[in-house]
Design a protein around this motif. Structure first.
Motif, PDB file in Angstrom:
ATOM      1  N   ASP A 148       0.835  -1.237  -0.051  1.00  9.85           N
ATOM      2  CA  ASP A 148       0.037  -0.064  -0.044  1.00  9.85           C
ATOM      3  C   ASP A 148       0.856   1.315  -0.052  1.00  9.85           C
ATOM      4  O   ASP A 148       0.254   2.382   0.164  1.00  9.85           O
ATOM      5  CB  ASP A 148      -1.107  -0.161   1.203  1.00  9.85           C
ATOM      6  N   SER A 164      -3.297   1.834  -3.999  1.00  8.63           N
ATOM      7  CA  SER A 164      -4.568   1.542  -3.500  1.00  8.63           C
ATOM      8  C   SER A 164      -5.249   0.568  -4.780  1.00  8.63           C
ATOM      9  O   SER A 164      -5.045   1.378  -5.852  1.00  8.63           O
ATOM     10  CB  SER A 164      -5.576   2.052  -2.708  1.00  8.63           C
ATOM     11  N   ASP A 197      -8.709  -0.712  -5.712  1.00 10.95           N
ATOM     12  CA  ASP A 197     -10.195  -0.906  -5.659  1.00 10.95           C
ATOM     13  C   ASP A 197     -10.863  -1.999  -6.654  1.00 10.95           C
ATOM     14  O   ASP A 197     -11.071  -1.530  -7.569  1.00 10.95           O
ATOM     15  CB  ASP A 197     -10.859   0.407  -5.615  1.00 10.95           C
ATOM     16  N   THR A 198     -11.373  -3.115  -5.995  1.00 12.52           N
ATOM     17  CA  THR A 198     -11.880  -3.976  -6.863  1.00 12.52           C
ATOM     18  C   THR A 198     -13.355  -4.259  -6.558  1.00 12.52           C
ATOM     19  O   THR A 198     -13.933  -5.169  -6.954  1.00 12.52           O
ATOM     20  CB  THR A 198     -11.144  -5.352  -6.620  1.00 12.52           C
ATOM     21  N   SER A 199     -13.976  -3.180  -5.923  1.00  8.60           N
ATOM     22  CA  SER A 199     -15.616  -3.324  -5.610  1.00  8.60           C
ATOM     23  C   SER A 199     -16.452  -3.004  -6.794  1.00  8.60           C
ATOM     24  O   SER A 199     -17.500  -3.668  -6.886  1.00  8.60           O
ATOM     25  CB  SER A 199     -15.758  -2.280  -4.495  1.00  8.60           C
ATOM     26  N   ALA A 226     -11.376  -3.081 -11.840  1.00  8.71           N
ATOM     27  CA  ALA A 226     -10.382  -2.788 -10.826  1.00  8.71           C
ATOM     28  C   ALA A 226      -9.764  -1.485 -11.025  1.00  8.71           C
ATOM     29  O   ALA A 226      -9.485  -1.158 -12.354  1.00  8.71           O
ATOM     30  CB  ALA A 226      -9.171  -3.892 -10.717  1.00  8.71           C
ATOM     31  N   SER A 230      -5.167   3.432  -7.634  1.00  5.17           N
ATOM     32  CA  SER A 230      -4.851   4.808  -7.442  1.00  5.17           C
ATOM     33  C   SER A 230      -3.727   4.892  -6.689  1.00  5.17           C
ATOM     34  O   SER A 230      -3.172   4.093  -5.840  1.00  5.17           O
ATOM     35  CB  SER A 230      -5.991   5.114  -6.452  1.00  5.17           C
ATOM     36  N   ARG A 239      -4.912   7.735 -11.259  1.00 10.09           N
ATOM     37  CA  ARG A 239      -5.804   6.771 -11.167  1.00 10.09           C
ATOM     38  C   ARG A 239      -5.888   6.069 -12.633  1.00 10.09           C
ATOM     39  O   ARG A 239      -6.280   6.469 -13.631  1.00 10.09           O
ATOM     40  CB  ARG A 239      -7.024   7.613 -11.240  1.00 10.09           C
ATOM     41  N   SER A 245      -9.364  -9.311  -7.373  1.00 13.48           N
ATOM     42  CA  SER A 245      -9.653  -8.673  -5.954  1.00 13.48           C
ATOM     43  C   SER A 245      -8.680  -8.584  -5.155  1.00 13.48           C
ATOM     44  O   SER A 245      -7.514  -9.510  -5.212  1.00 13.48           O
ATOM     45  CB  SER A 245     -10.756  -9.719  -5.554  1.00 13.48           C
ATOM     46  N   ASN A 269      -7.365  -8.390  -1.087  1.00 16.55           N
ATOM     47  CA  ASN A 269      -7.888  -8.160   0.113  1.00 16.55           C
ATOM     48  C   ASN A 269      -6.700  -7.872   1.209  1.00 16.55           C
ATOM     49  O   ASN A 269      -5.731  -7.430   0.677  1.00 16.55           O
ATOM     50  CB  ASN A 269      -8.767  -9.560   0.534  1.00 16.55           C
TER      51      ASN A 269
END
Length: 703
Positions: A532, A589, A591-593, A597, A600, A665, A687, A689
């Motif tokens: 991160d 970071s 983001d895979t929500s 994907a 950033s 981004r 994904s 986690n």
């Protein structure tokens, strides 16, 4: 081949003579059988023993058997191998398959054949059609060290179940189907013995190096160009790299619908594992231990229900950091700019482009709250001990003797009593006097404390009042300055309004070309274990040159007032980037929500020092053509005025490029899997986690 021939002879004898049980015993003695339960227990025991050491796996994967069947049941595979109709199922550490075969064999299918055998095979053109049922197990294992070699060995556990021959022909004429049916029935009857023979063959033992490959020194050059006239050459040099991990342990699990693997890629300085034998373990218990490892280390719920591959974040960071430290790549960029021409009319802007509203904020920000603490800290408690320690007991003896008769002298005893009384009275008096002094001193101390507190509070009030007065004065000065700036701006705005009505200022035409070189090496690169954040240090240096030619042509009234004639100027400028450290840090970071994907990053860089020669001062001072053609402004740039620039680094050409702070981004999209030549496609999802990076997906059957 001799074993197979002997086995077939025994099978034929059994069928023709009805020898019965003695032949079966003979076959079992010569070719010990390998049963399904034998291989199952071997696979379970090896996995259980390996899991005792494989506590922190960092690579894992699971494949649905239904998707594996999709990958196998393709027209392309059937046309190349003759195999089709794969039906797969898992059964407690063993994988079973039923497959159909329909193929005419040619010499080209066996590249190792000699020319005579190839001619025979092409002449016979054997065609076989039938079905085959077989099973396969695989042992889990840990690496072992033999001298300087570290290797890991796996064992295949083959199981022959049955074969059914529908048709065998040679040269499109000879039909051997009946003969093959006899052989097939014999093989099926003694399937466990066939499995035992297969299990002893060399191909069932697979030994691979546990150490991962080394990448040699890298040197490469790339040519770059664009339509804007820029051409460049990028050179890359990197040291040899040895991956910092080795294959320490691998465990497999075959369930009803899935095949899964756990891997421990350990640092090269970690000792090899020595798994201890474990007691007999039921498959259900093994499955629970296996799935618990996945959930604990990869944070994947229901891990056997989908296709996925997971890699722990800590492993990614370990490999990236080690590779960067070993490689220390250096980049050499050489670029040139072809001659570019430009032309620009310089217009005098009108007054509407100027906003005279002051942006200065005069709101006082100073906090006048007093900070001094007036709470008294002195302790007025008196610590003097007023207890009297004098012993008033009279110790002299009053014993008297008159001849043989002895006794106490009454007068002496009376005197001792009086002396003791006087002593006790004196002690009491001294104690009372001491206590009175303590009380008086404490009262005096408390009065002094309160007086100091009141004086402190007075000073606080006075200081706050003085501060508020200064704040009000500062605000008044600020408002006065704002009004003055606005008035000056409005005056200049009115002048610009009149000047803009007189026309344009000038035309500026010119051309520019240049070249440069930039070199930078990665000295340190650290990716955090949670991937991160990134911290990097670069060793950077470079230089560049530019040649520019400018022609200035005055226009309209105001242009000729400033410069009475055209003027041209040619300049050669060198820009140097002295060798220095560049620090780059970034948060990262993923983001895979959503559907895609998103990567950033927020990047920060340190300042850079640049040297420009000649500097701005020298360029202006030596622009004799401009000063002669523009006498109206020549006095603004005379040597005396520019003398002060010697103390200003920027005007000397010593420039500091401030560090940059940028947000990045990137939409990673949704990759597609395309297995070339087999007609397979599939969607892949990423994904991330708290513990791992996971790639999952499913294959789409060919249409």
């Amino acid at each position: 081949m001799h074993r197979v021939a002997f086995l077939c002879a025994m099978f034929l004898c059994l069928l023709l003579s009805g020898c019965g049980d003695p032949i079966e015993k003979l076959v079992n003695a010569k070719f010990p059988p390998a049963t399904v339960e034998d291989h199952r227990q071997t696979a379970i025991s090896s996995a259980a023993a390996t899991l005792t050491e494989l506590v922190k796996p960092n690579v894992a994967a699971s494949l649905r058997l239904s998707d594996l069947a999709v990958a196998l049941n393709t027209p392309e595979l059937k046309s190349k191998t003759g195999l089709s109709g794969f039906a797969l199922r898992g059964e407690k550490q063993l994988l079973f398959a039923d497959v159909s075969l329909d193929r005419e064999f040619k010499a080209s299918d066996f590249p190792g054949l000699d020319s005579s055998a190839a001619q025979v095979l092409d002449a016979l053109k054997p065609q076989i059609k039938g079905t085959l049922s077989f099973g396969l197990g695989l042992t889990s294992s840990t690496a072992s060290k033999d001298g300087d070699k570290v290797e890991i060995e796996f064992r295949l556990l083959p199981l022959f179940r049955s074969v059914h021959i529908d048709k065998i022909t040679l040269a499109d004429k000879a039909d051997l189907t009946k003969v093959s049916e006899v052989i097939a029935s014999l093989l099926n009857r003694y399937a466990d013995n066939v499995s035992g023979v297969l299990s002893e063959l060399d191909f069932t033992r697979i030994t691979v190096p546990a150490a991962l490959s080394t990448i040699g020194e890298t040197k490469a050059t790339f040519a770059l160009a664009d339509d804007g006239g820029i051409s460049a050459k990028l050179g890359v040099v990197a040291n040899a790299i040895t991956l910092p991990v080795y294959l320490r342990s691998t465990a497999f699990l075959v369930d009803t619908d899935s095949f899964s693997v756990l891997v421990d890629l350990a640092p090269v300085d970690m000792k090899t594992a020595t798994p201890s034998p474990v007691a007999t373990l039921e498959f259900a218990d093994l499955k629970k231990q296996f799935t618990d490892r996945i959930v604990e280390n990869f944070n994947i719920p229901n891990p056997l229900s989908t296709n996925w591959v997971g890699v722990s974040k800590a492993l990614v960071a370990l490999i990236v950091n080690s590779v960067a430290e070993q490689a220390q790549p250096c980049f050499d960029l050489q670029a040139s700019l072809a001659e570019q021409s430009f032309s620009k009319k310089v217009e005098i802007p009108d007054e509407t482009t100027i906003n005279c509203t002051p942006s200065m904020d005069c709101t006082p920000t100073r906090d006048c709250t007093p900070t001094r603490d007036c709470t008294p800290t002195e302790n007025c408690e008196q610590t003097t001990d007023c207890n009297q320690t004098q012993n008033c007991q009279q110790t002299r003896s009053c014993r008297r003797c008159l001849g043989p008769i002895c006794g106490n002298d009454p007068a002496c005893e009376i005197e001792k009593g009086l002396a003791k009384g006087r002593c006790e009275a004196a002690k009491s008096g001294r104690k009372l006097s001491c206590e009175a002094t303590k009380t008086s001193n404490k009262a005096t101390c408390e009065v002094s404390k309160e007086a100091r507190r009141m004086d402190c509070e007075r000073l606080k009030t006075s200081e706050k009042g003085a501060c508020e007065t200064e704040k009000a004065g500062e605000k008044a000065l600020c408002e006065t300055a704002k009004s003055g700036k606005k008035l000056a701006c409005e005056t200049g705005k009115e002048g610009l309004k009149r000047l803009s009505r007189t026309g344009n200022l000038a035309n500026i035409d010119g051309k520019v070309s240049g070249s440069g070189r930039l070199g930078f090496c990665v000295k340190q690169f650290r990716l955090s274990p949670g991937i991160d954040s990134v911290d990097a240090h670069f060793d950077i240096n470079g230089y560049g040159t530019a040649d520019a030619s400018v022609k200035y042509v005055p226009l309209d009234i105001v242009g000729h007032i400033a410069c009475v004639a055209d003027w041209t100027e040619d300049k050669h400028v060198t820009v140097a980037l002295p060798r220095q450290d560049l620090t780059v840090s970034s948060t990262v970071s993923i983001d895979t929500s959503g559907d895609n994907a998103i990567l950033s990053a927020h990047i920060k860089t340190s300042d850079l020092t640049v040297q420009m020669r000649p500097g701005p001062t020298e360029i202006i001072q030596k622009s004799y053509n401009m000063r002669l053609s523009c006498p109206a402004v020549g006095w603004l740039v005379n040597d005396a005025t520019l003398e002060i620039s010697k103390s200003i680094p920027e005007l000397r050409g010593d420039l500091t490029l401030p560090g940059q702070e940028r947000s990045l981004r990137i939409e990673l999209g949704k990759p597609q899997v395309d297995v070339s030549g087999f007609g397979l496609r599939g969607a892949v999802a990423f994904s991330v986690n708290t513990k791992a990076i996971v790639v999952s997906g499913a294959l789409t059957p060919p249409s």
